[in-house]
Write a protein that holds these residues in place. Sequence first.
Motif, PDB file in Angstrom:
ATOM      1  N   ASN A  47       0.832  -1.198   0.000  1.00  0.00           N
ATOM      2  CA  ASN A  47       0.000   0.000   0.000  1.00  0.00           C
ATOM      3  C   ASN A  47       0.872   1.254   0.000  1.00  0.00           C
ATOM      4  O   ASN A  47       2.100   1.173   0.003  1.00  0.00           O
ATOM      5  CB  ASN A  47      -0.968  -0.004   1.189  1.00  0.00           C
ATOM      6  N   LYS A  48       0.238   2.414   0.022  1.00  0.00           N
ATOM      7  CA  LYS A  48       0.982   3.679  -0.033  1.00  0.00           C
ATOM      8  C   LYS A  48       1.917   3.851   1.156  1.00  0.00           C
ATOM      9  O   LYS A  48       3.017   4.410   1.022  1.00  0.00           O
ATOM     10  CB  LYS A  48       0.007   4.861  -0.106  1.00  0.00           C
ATOM     11  N   ILE A  49       1.486   3.382   2.317  1.00  0.00           N
ATOM     12  CA  ILE A  49       2.325   3.524   3.518  1.00  0.00           C
ATOM     13  C   ILE A  49       3.638   2.768   3.341  1.00  0.00           C
ATOM     14  O   ILE A  49       4.699   3.242   3.750  1.00  0.00           O
ATOM     15  CB  ILE A  49       1.563   3.011   4.756  1.00  0.00           C
ATOM     16  N   ASP A  50       3.570   1.606   2.702  1.00  0.00           N
ATOM     17  CA  ASP A  50       4.789   0.835   2.450  1.00  0.00           C
ATOM     18  C   ASP A  50       5.736   1.594   1.522  1.00  0.00           C
ATOM     19  O   ASP A  50       6.958   1.612   1.734  1.00  0.00           O
ATOM     20  CB  ASP A  50       4.441  -0.514   1.822  1.00  0.00           C
ATOM     21  N   VAL A 101       5.808   4.907   0.944  1.00  0.00           N
ATOM     22  CA  VAL A 101       6.316   6.090   1.651  1.00  0.00           C
ATOM     23  C   VAL A 101       7.425   5.691   2.620  1.00  0.00           C
ATOM     24  O   VAL A 101       8.468   6.354   2.706  1.00  0.00           O
ATOM     25  CB  VAL A 101       5.176   6.804   2.403  1.00  0.00           C
ATOM     26  N   GLY A 102       7.209   4.583   3.335  1.00  0.00           N
ATOM     27  CA  GLY A 102       8.218   4.122   4.290  1.00  0.00           C
ATOM     28  C   GLY A 102       9.545   3.820   3.614  1.00  0.00           C
ATOM     29  O   GLY A 102      10.622   4.198   4.109  1.00  0.00           O
ATOM     30  N   TYR A 124      11.103   7.255   2.426  1.00  0.00           N
ATOM     31  CA  TYR A 124      11.539   8.123   3.516  1.00  0.00           C
ATOM     32  C   TYR A 124      12.702   7.504   4.305  1.00  0.00           C
ATOM     33  O   TYR A 124      13.749   8.124   4.497  1.00  0.00           O
ATOM     34  CB  TYR A 124      10.388   8.404   4.474  1.00  0.00           C
ATOM     35  N   LYS A 136       9.677  15.102   2.905  1.00  0.00           N
ATOM     36  CA  LYS A 136       8.318  15.265   2.396  1.00  0.00           C
ATOM     37  C   LYS A 136       8.299  16.070   1.098  1.00  0.00           C
ATOM     38  O   LYS A 136       7.534  15.766   0.171  1.00  0.00           O
ATOM     39  CB  LYS A 136       7.447  15.949   3.449  1.00  0.00           C
TER      40      LYS A 136
END
Length: 433
Positions: free
Chosen positions: A372-375, A377-378, A381, A388
């Motif tokens: 997913n998007k969180i993966d 982004v992680g 980052y 950001k």
Amino acid sequence: MVEKILDNLNITALNKMQEAFLASENFNKDVILLSPTGTGKTLAFLLHVVQRLKQGSGVQALIISPSRELSLQIEQVFRNMGTGFKVACFYGGHPMKLEKQSLIEPPALLIGTPGRLADHLRKGSFDPVNIKSLVLDEFDKSLELGFEDDMSFIIGELSGLKKRILTSATKMEQVPAFVKADQPVTIDFLSTSTPDKLTIKVAKCDSKYKPDSLFNLVCGFQGEQSIVFCNHREAVERLCALIADQGVGVEMYHGGMGQEEREKALIKYRNKSAQVLVCTDLGARGLDIPSVKHVVHYQFPVDDTVWTHRNGRTARMGASGSVWLLMTQDEYLPAYLKGLPTEEEEVSECASPVLSEWETVYFGAGRKDKVNKIDIVGALYKKGQLSKDDLGLIEVKDKASYAAVRKSKLKNLLKLLAGEKIKNRKVKFGILR
């Protein structure tokens, strides 16, 4: 339920068209919804449809759209609504085996293109008996593309149908008899006048140097995104190559391209890696792209309907925008544009184009891999050491994910993410070409 859905979508209130559509006096009647591109027709009919769905009752609502891209766009909006109801999307070029597997536990809402949906019905892939609501989105476009036989067959199979919703951004002369619309209510939010925040301009040029004039024109937009419309795919390819040779981020979009090629072009345009999209009228509607600042008619539309749909890509939802007619000295406005208020401007030679600050990177894993998007982004980052401000739009598809990354950070990012894993598995990573 409506309030919760709007909260999930970060929308504070419905607009006037959406409120009119959901008004109680229209709830049990067939409806023709006419409203310009980008005014929220998709959300309007999905809000209506979801209020009639029940868990565990099989396929209860069917949405037919003329293109794969529009079908997927509708599906994504429905998923973002967070209703808890299962949805499936069927279209040509997608394995029928996978679509049949998704029907083992039938979705409450089924979305798709006419040809593919008709194929499933003919094969008995799903039972249409519980379908009560039917939406024909961009209905006139479906007929224009020759789907009349398939649509007639599909509607003939829906014996329990109670509600028909037809949507379009242009008025239809007559609704075909096979739709069986029963004295439909027409909700008309179209306007014959030019939107207040839309400026129409004519740019004159020498016929020998029209392609060069186009390049100078889009350069004059100072990096603001534009869509250039042509009537033929050969012109699209030629102009796209000319602009790309000057280092400007540009993508093309036409019916001769494969589905994967078209999807990648739109991804790069949405995340602003590409500043210019050169396309045929396939890109005039049904595309999941935000409102753009400039629309350029390199070649005149064939009629006023196409003119309306092309221009619908800009000045949407109250935003300002400009429409440009690039005309040689021996070209004249077509009859359907006579009397159109226009401003005439000279096109200045471009000394130094404003280039995009973004590049698109891809990961070889998506929703099917539980990514997913969180993966994403992680990974960007923590492992990629981006801030950001270095990260733009992220899109997670079934088998791949894409992210816009600031060009100045790209070289270091490629080194840092080489061989890294997402969800404990090594995934392919690189620049989207």
